[in-house]
Design an enzyme around this catalytic site. Structure first.
Site, PDB file in Angstrom:
ATOM      1  N   CYS A  57      66.990-133.710  45.971  1.00 17.17           N
ATOM      2  CA  CYS A  57      67.484-132.975  47.135  1.00 17.17           C
ATOM      3  C   CYS A  57      68.981-133.160  47.338  1.00 17.17           C
ATOM      4  O   CYS A  57      69.546-132.700  48.309  1.00 17.17           O
ATOM      5  CB  CYS A  57      66.709-133.350  48.388  1.00 17.17           C
ATOM      6  SG  CYS A  57      66.931-135.068  48.858  1.00 17.17           S
ATOM      7  N   SER A  73      62.134-138.435  46.247  1.00 14.56           N
ATOM      8  CA  SER A  73      63.109-137.353  46.182  1.00 14.56           C
ATOM      9  C   SER A  73      64.452-137.984  45.846  1.00 14.56           C
ATOM     10  O   SER A  73      64.927-138.869  46.577  1.00 14.56           O
ATOM     11  CB  SER A  73      63.166-136.624  47.517  1.00 14.56           C
ATOM     12  OG  SER A  73      64.148-135.631  47.447  1.00 14.56           O
ATOM     13  N   GLY A 118      68.056-138.602  45.875  1.00  9.11           N
ATOM     14  CA  GLY A 118      69.216-138.250  46.693  1.00  9.11           C
ATOM     15  C   GLY A 118      70.450-138.493  45.853  1.00  9.11           C
ATOM     16  O   GLY A 118      71.075-139.550  45.912  1.00  9.11           O
ATOM     17  N   THR A 119      70.791-137.514  45.045  1.00  6.23           N
ATOM     18  CA  THR A 119      71.848-137.747  44.056  1.00  6.23           C
ATOM     19  C   THR A 119      73.248-137.747  44.659  1.00  6.23           C
ATOM     20  O   THR A 119      74.208-138.087  43.970  1.00  6.23           O
ATOM     21  CB  THR A 119      71.747-136.705  42.920  1.00  6.23           C
ATOM     22  OG1 THR A 119      71.513-135.428  43.508  1.00  6.23           O
ATOM     23  CG2 THR A 119      70.595-137.040  41.986  1.00  6.23           C
ATOM     24  N   HIS A 140      94.188-105.155  34.145  1.00  5.60           N
ATOM     25  CA  HIS A 140      93.889-106.589  34.224  1.00  5.60           C
ATOM     26  C   HIS A 140      93.270-106.942  35.560  1.00  5.60           C
ATOM     27  O   HIS A 140      92.325-107.725  35.642  1.00  5.60           O
ATOM     28  CB  HIS A 140      95.161-107.409  34.040  1.00  5.60           C
ATOM     29  CG  HIS A 140      95.519-107.567  32.606  1.00  5.60           C
ATOM     30  ND1 HIS A 140      96.806-107.605  32.167  1.00  5.60           N
ATOM     31  CD2 HIS A 140      94.738-107.689  31.515  1.00  5.60           C
ATOM     32  CE1 HIS A 140      96.814-107.745  30.849  1.00  5.60           C
ATOM     33  NE2 HIS A 140      95.570-107.780  30.436  1.00  5.60           N
ATOM     34  N   TYR A 156      60.131-130.399  41.202  1.00  4.45           N
ATOM     35  CA  TYR A 156      60.907-129.345  41.866  1.00  4.45           C
ATOM     36  C   TYR A 156      62.357-129.778  42.049  1.00  4.45           C
ATOM     37  O   TYR A 156      62.682-130.970  41.939  1.00  4.45           O
ATOM     38  CB  TYR A 156      60.294-128.997  43.234  1.00  4.45           C
ATOM     39  CG  TYR A 156      60.426-130.107  44.254  1.00  4.45           C
ATOM     40  CD1 TYR A 156      61.570-130.227  45.041  1.00  4.45           C
ATOM     41  CD2 TYR A 156      59.406-131.043  44.436  1.00  4.45           C
ATOM     42  CE1 TYR A 156      61.697-131.252  45.959  1.00  4.45           C
ATOM     43  CE2 TYR A 156      59.527-132.070  45.354  1.00  4.45           C
ATOM     44  CZ  TYR A 156      60.690-132.173  46.102  1.00  4.45           C
ATOM     45  OH  TYR A 156      60.837-133.192  47.002  1.00  4.45           O
ATOM     46  N   LYS A 178      87.448-112.179  19.144  1.00  4.32           N
ATOM     47  CA  LYS A 178      88.046-110.943  18.641  1.00  4.32           C
ATOM     48  C   LYS A 178      88.023-110.909  17.115  1.00  4.32           C
ATOM     49  O   LYS A 178      87.628-109.912  16.504  1.00  4.32           O
ATOM     50  CB  LYS A 178      89.483-110.829  19.158  1.00  4.32           C
ATOM     51  CG  LYS A 178      90.139-109.520  18.786  1.00  4.32           C
ATOM     52  CD  LYS A 178      91.577-109.443  19.278  1.00  4.32           C
ATOM     53  CE  LYS A 178      91.661-109.383  20.789  1.00  4.32           C
ATOM     54  NZ  LYS A 178      92.870-108.743  21.284  1.00  4.32           N
ATOM     55  N   MET A 207      96.757-114.841  27.390  1.00  3.30           N
ATOM     56  CA  MET A 207      97.616-115.350  26.309  1.00  3.30           C
ATOM     57  C   MET A 207      98.519-114.242  25.768  1.00  3.30           C
ATOM     58  O   MET A 207      98.449-113.111  26.205  1.00  3.30           O
ATOM     59  CB  MET A 207      96.748-115.975  25.223  1.00  3.30           C
ATOM     60  CG  MET A 207      96.167-117.313  25.662  1.00  3.30           C
ATOM     61  SD  MET A 207      95.191-118.075  24.391  1.00  3.30           S
ATOM     62  CE  MET A 207      93.760-117.073  24.366  1.00  3.30           C
ATOM     63  N   ARG A 248      97.885-111.013  17.978  1.00  4.65           N
ATOM     64  CA  ARG A 248      97.186-111.230  19.250  1.00  4.65           C
ATOM     65  C   ARG A 248      96.386-112.519  19.214  1.00  4.65           C
ATOM     66  O   ARG A 248      95.923-112.940  18.164  1.00  4.65           O
ATOM     67  CB  ARG A 248      96.176-110.119  19.525  1.00  4.65           C
ATOM     68  CG  ARG A 248      96.763-108.732  19.639  1.00  4.65           C
ATOM     69  CD  ARG A 248      95.606-107.739  19.647  1.00  4.65           C
ATOM     70  NE  ARG A 248      96.050-106.408  19.325  1.00  4.65           N
ATOM     71  CZ  ARG A 248      96.293-105.457  20.232  1.00  4.65           C
ATOM     72  NH1 ARG A 248      96.110-105.709  21.501  1.00  4.65           N
ATOM     73  NH2 ARG A 248      96.695-104.273  19.846  1.00  4.65           N
ATOM     74  N   ARG A 305      83.905-106.310  22.218  1.00  4.74           N
ATOM     75  CA  ARG A 305      83.386-107.602  22.702  1.00  4.74           C
ATOM     76  C   ARG A 305      82.319-107.305  23.736  1.00  4.74           C
ATOM     77  O   ARG A 305      82.277-106.201  24.296  1.00  4.74           O
ATOM     78  CB  ARG A 305      84.506-108.438  23.318  1.00  4.74           C
ATOM     79  CG  ARG A 305      85.188-107.749  24.476  1.00  4.74           C
ATOM     80  CD  ARG A 305      86.380-108.557  24.968  1.00  4.74           C
ATOM     81  NE  ARG A 305      87.137-107.799  25.952  1.00  4.74           N
ATOM     82  CZ  ARG A 305      88.381-108.068  26.308  1.00  4.74           C
ATOM     83  NH1 ARG A 305      89.027-109.063  25.758  1.00  4.74           N
ATOM     84  NH2 ARG A 305      88.997-107.350  27.221  1.00  4.74           N
ATOM     85  N   GLY A 307      94.165-111.077  29.049  1.00  2.00           N
ATOM     86  CA  GLY A 307      95.547-111.080  29.523  1.00  2.00           C
ATOM     87  C   GLY A 307      96.152-112.456  29.713  1.00  2.00           C
ATOM     88  O   GLY A 307      97.287-112.568  30.168  1.00  2.00           O
TER      89      GLY A 307
HETATM   90  C1  PEP Z   1      71.624-137.539  49.057  1.00  2.00           C
HETATM   91  O1  PEP Z   1      72.130-138.640  49.273  1.00  2.00           O
HETATM   92  O2  PEP Z   1      71.598-137.022  47.940  1.00  2.00           O
HETATM   93  C2  PEP Z   1      71.019-136.778  50.135  1.00  2.00           C
HETATM   94  C3  PEP Z   1      70.390-135.647  49.910  1.00  2.00           C
HETATM   95  O3  PEP Z   1      71.202-137.243  51.389  1.00  2.00           O
HETATM   96  P1  PEP Z   1      72.519-137.058  52.266  1.00  2.00           P
HETATM   97  O4  PEP Z   1      73.401-136.116  51.534  1.00  2.00           O
HETATM   98  O5  PEP Z   1      72.064-136.551  53.566  1.00  2.00           O
HETATM   99  O6  PEP Z   1      73.045-138.454  52.312  1.00  2.00           O
END
Ligand code: PEP
Ligand code: MG
Length: 904
Positions: free
Chosen positions: A863, A796, A798-799, A490, A883, A27, A111, A100, A372, A109
């Site tokens: 993935c 791949s 697998g996080t 609001h 990817y 602002k 604060m 303000r 804004r 709204g």
């Molecule tokens: C992973 O571990 O990231 C994964 C994709 O496999 P899952 O979630 O099936 O263990």
């Protein structure tokens, strides 16, 4: 030189400018900028966000001391610019101030604000005399005491009671038969002022401050304090606004929209914030203060003629009635309207984005109080960017970078089915405050909305009007319906920001307690209603929904994303239908098919359980033989839906506890189905019990101990691919081995897969190209990725498991402590949602680099759930992955995030 804490603006000059948002807040920076480009703005000054940070560290006294001199000088400047005097004893028109908040990004709204500051028993008389409008003077005074009493002195309603100030007003109105506050006589107002002061004395335990400087310091500190209120903290958490940013304080000369019939106040948008239509629009109220418009207590009128005509049509108001009683600003004050229209165009052209503006008309003169970049729905976000690009405001890159990927989600979800809608009973029509379709059960309080939503119910929060305290409930509800309030209340602004369907000022709706009536018909808590936030229509009961259309402006943005991306997007899908949905959203292949998920359906689970509980190889093979045709059929469907694109099919990875029949009832059922003694089943289940199933007998450990499972699955995949090839299609299976920690684990699985494929090719008399690769989801796999890439043709990441194992947080149990960790600031975000780039990210980077060092054409993807989360997608782009793969409904979000990462 001492640090500059205060930046003045006014009279076409300013010490700040638009790109100083971090220091001056959104602002403050824009107030400065408006002055610089010749837009009329009341003079004032901004106390920087750095002062807020100091305030939080050093406390009130130290900070007041620190900035006192600079504030006093800035007030003097403001006095000069406005030709008025703060704490005037009659020598000049009293300068009254608004105080303000203003953070870097707007928190509508959330604060505190104080208006009419500087009023006391003396200044009120000077104002009455010099303005010749005693009513206005005392009305402003009583508003000031109420607002200051509430915001700064903490005067609140007792539990179950009405606000004590409102009680005084109600009493006076009732005694005199007034319908509204502004009907009160001057004598009544004077009485109200005295009673208000008494309320403050009784509730706050001290007198209302009469010295304007004391008032100013109280208000400035109250704004800083409001950075840390519960609702502000919650809002920041929802919108991911960092705690440490702090708010600036804007102190500005008051101008009055409540000086009589030639005064007004309003809020306007340079384009439609709900639909994105390129049409100036907004609302105003004659003889009112800004808060009256925003609070939604009086329903305001439209600014433009076309807006007013549309309003009348929606509302069933005749043209005659509209003209006489609800004229647009364009009709009521044509000169001022013209000036406002020019200003809004100037501001939009200057900022090159849709502007959300506040203005006041004081006795025939226009003042802009704020501008804004306007909050908007997803549909408006897409349309405005495409339109402005096509109108030459900016290029495709800017249009893409203007999108908030997560917001697209709103456009991907169902809208009402037209046939079902035609058959539905219309209950009421209100303002289409925030679009979308919502069906749910009525609740009447924010607390109930939260509680019911926690029980898995879809609720519609129905309120007379919403206040910022309702935020949690609005967040929990699928839709919001209010009795009062306009398009800029609001409720509307916050709902649009959340992407939540909202209808305000529903005709004939009366809310009281846990009940509402619409045109006399009663509805109670738990009854179903449906809201169409795009038209403002409220329907009885539940109305069926259908999937939205993905062409038009949305399609244009997606095409631009496609043309500007390096990384492509796949989907995680376990059924042909999901694969098809994702393909429609632009997925180019499947990054993960979790084969075990296919067994949750129908009676398949029993065949799976038979296999898991089998005593020996023979028993397992018998069960596997039953599973083979089912698997082949599934793979056939998925490969067909994704014809021509790579399809990664993961071999069985069941944490066993998810599949064993664990309770008496399912063990009994299993015994009946298989003819095995229930005691035997019980014993087997007990023998399979694991203390840590997520780290237990799962993933490739299963395939390596029971190779016949891998053999069956490889056969099912290759057979399905061969059948499709024979039909002239182009299947591209990629067989993925889960939970690898050592090269040997992968090597043994690869041998089974390749030898099985060879046999099937001979049997079928046809060959298909296929790949064998692995997940990188165990830290040791990332550390030894150079070895693993000798066998794997693709990785791949697998996080999900990688995060679990890098942090040592059980995926199944983290829900107990992660929310507390986030609340306490130990973690900024849930690492299972947004990839922890500093820690887990290193494992991904190392895996990618080591893998590519061995095999330079190694295909790399992700993935885990992070594949659809924008900041993680950006990380994957930077790390050089080919990817990302995510659930079907996140595919467009990931596509946009991938393009943005490429453009940044
Ligand atoms: C992973 O571990 O990231 C994964 C994709 O496999 P899952 O979630 O099936 O263990
Ligand atoms: Mg995993």
């Amino acid at each position: 030189m001492s640090t500059k804490y205060v930046y003045t603006f006014g009279d076409g000059k300013a010490e700040g400018k638009a790109d100083m948002k971090n220091l001056l807040g959104g602002k403050g920076a824009n107030l400065a900028e408006m002055n610089l480009i010749g837009v009329p703005v009341p003079a004032g000054f901004t106390i920087t966000t750095e002062v807020c940070t100091e305030y939080n560290k050093q406390g009130k006294e130290a900070v007041v001391e620190m900035i006192k001199g600079q504030v006093e000088a800035a007030v003097a400047e403001t006095e000069k610019a406005m030709n008025a005097k703060f704490d005037s004893k009659g020598e000049a028109f009293p300068l009254l101030l608004s105080v303000r908040s203003g953070a870097r990004v707007s928190m509508p709204g959330m604060m505190n604000t104080v208006l009419n500051l500087g009023m006391n028993d003396e200044t009120v008389k000077v104002i009455a005399e010099k303005s010749g409008n005693e009513h206005f003077a005392y009305d402003s005074y009583r508003r000031f005491i109420q607002m200051y009493g509430d915001v700064v002195m903490g005067v609140e309603a007792e539990a179950g009671e009405h606000c004590p100030f409102e009680q005084v007003l109600d009493k006076v109105k009732e005694a005199n038969g007034y319908a509204a506050d502004n009907e009160m006589s001057v004598e009544d107002l004077k009485g109200v002022v005295e009673e208000f002061k008494a309320v403050v004395r009784a509730k706050a335990g001290k007198d209302f401050p009469t010295n304007p400087w004391d008032q100013l310091w109280g208000a400035v500190c109250a704004v800083f304090d409001s950075w840390n209120t519960e609702r502000a903290i919650l809002y920041r958490r929802m919108e991911q606004i960092p705690e440490e940013w702090g708010t600036a304080v804007n102190v500005q000369a008051m101008v009055y929209g409540n000086m009589g019939e030639t005064s007004a106040t309003g809020v306007c948008f340079s384009r439609d914030a709900a639909t994105g239509e390129d049409l100036f629009n907004g609302e105003y109220l004659i003889n009112a203060q800004g808060e009256d418009v925003v609070a939604g207590v009086r329903t305001p009128q439209e600014i433009t003629l076309i807006g007013s005509q549309r309003w009348a049509e929606r509302n069933g108001t005749s043209e005659e009635d509209r003209k006489a009683n609800f004229p647009s600003l364009e009709e009521a004050m044509p000169e001022i309207y013209k000036e406002l229209d020019e200003v809004q165009q100037k501001l939009e052209d200057h900022y090159k984005d849709m502007q959300d503006m506040e203005f006041t008309i004081q006795d025939g003169k226009l003042w802009m109080l704020q501008t804004r970049n306007g909050k908007r729905t997803a549909a408006a976000m897409v349309k405005i960017a495409v339109d402005m690009m096509e109108q030459g405001y900016f290029d495709a890159k800017t249009a893409l970078l203007r999108q908030e990927p997560n917001k697209l989600d709103e456009l991907l979800h169902p809208v009402f089915d037209t046939a079902a809608l035609a058959a539905a009973k219309e209950l009421s029509k209100g303002l289409p405050a925030s679009p979308g379709a919502a069906t749910g059960q009525i609740v009447f309080s924010a607390e109930d909305a939260e509680a019911w939503a926690e029980d898995g119910k879809k609720v519609i929060l129905v309120r007379r009007e919403t206040s910022p305290e309702d935020l949690k409930g609005m967040n929990a509800a699928v839709g919001i319906l209010t009795e009062r309030g306009g398009m800029t209340s609001h409720a509307a602004v916050v709902a649009r920001g959340m992407g939540k369907c909202c209808i305000s000022s529903a005709a004939g709706l009366v809310v009281s307690g846990k009940k509402m009536t619409i045109n006399g018909v009663e509805y109670k808590e738990g009854d179903f209603i449906s809201l169409n936030g795009s038209t403002g229509v409220v329907y009885e009961g539940e109305v069926a929904t259908i999937n939205p259309s993905l062409d038009g402006d949305f399609g244009k943005i997606m095409d631009l994303a496609e043309a500007n991306t390096r990384m492509y997007v796949r989907t995680n899908a376990d059924t042909p239908a999901d694969a098809q949905t994702a393909r429609n959203f632009g997925a180019k292949g499947i990054g993960l098919t979790r084969t075990e998920h296919m067994f949750f359906e129908g009676d398949r689970i029993w065949k799976m359980r038979e296999m898991i509980l089998a005593e020996d190889v023979e028993g397992r093979k018998e069960a596997l033989a039953k599973l083979l045709p089912i698997q082949r059929e599934d793979f056939y469907g998925i490969l067909k839906a994704m014809d021509g694109f790579g399809v990664t099919i993961r071999l069985l990875d069941p944490p066993l506890h998810e599949f064993t029949p664990n309770d008496d009832a399912s063990q009994k059922e299993m015994a009946e189905i298989t003819g095995i003694d229930v005691k035997v089943i019980k014993e087997k289940v007990e023998s399979l019990h694991e203390f840590n199933p997520m780290l237990g007998h799962r993933g490739c450990r299963l395939g390596n101990t029971y190779p016949e499972i891998t053999e069956m699955q490889a056969r099912a995949i290759i057979e399905a691919a061969c059948d499709l090839k024979k039909e002239g299609l182009d299947p591209k299976p990629e067989i993925m081995v889960p939970l690898i920690g050592t090269i040997k684990e992968l090597k043994m699985q690869e041998e089974i897969i390749r030898s099985t494929a060879k046999v099937v090719f001979e049997e079928k008399g046809v060959e298909v190209d296929y790949m064998v690769g692995t997940m990188i989801e165990i830290p040791r796999a990332a550390l030894t990725a150079n070895e693993i890439a000798e066998v794997a043709e693709f990785f791949s990441f697998g996080t999900n498991d990688l995060t679990q194992m890098a942090f040592g947080y059980s995926r199944d149990d983290a829900g107990k402590f992660l929310p507390i960790y986030i609340e306490k600031g130990i973690l900024k975000q849930d690492p299972f949602q947004a990839l922890d780039q500093t820690g887990v990210g290193q494992l991904v980077e190392m895996g990618a680099n080591k893998g590519r060092a061995t095999r330079n054409d190694l295909k790399l993807g992700i993935c885990g759930e992070h594949g659809g989360e924008p900041s993680s997608v950006e990380f994957c782009h930077r790390t050089g992955l080919d990817y990302v793969s995510c659930s079907p409904f996140r595919v467009p979000i990931a596509r946009l995030a991938a393009a943005q990462a490429n453009l940044r």
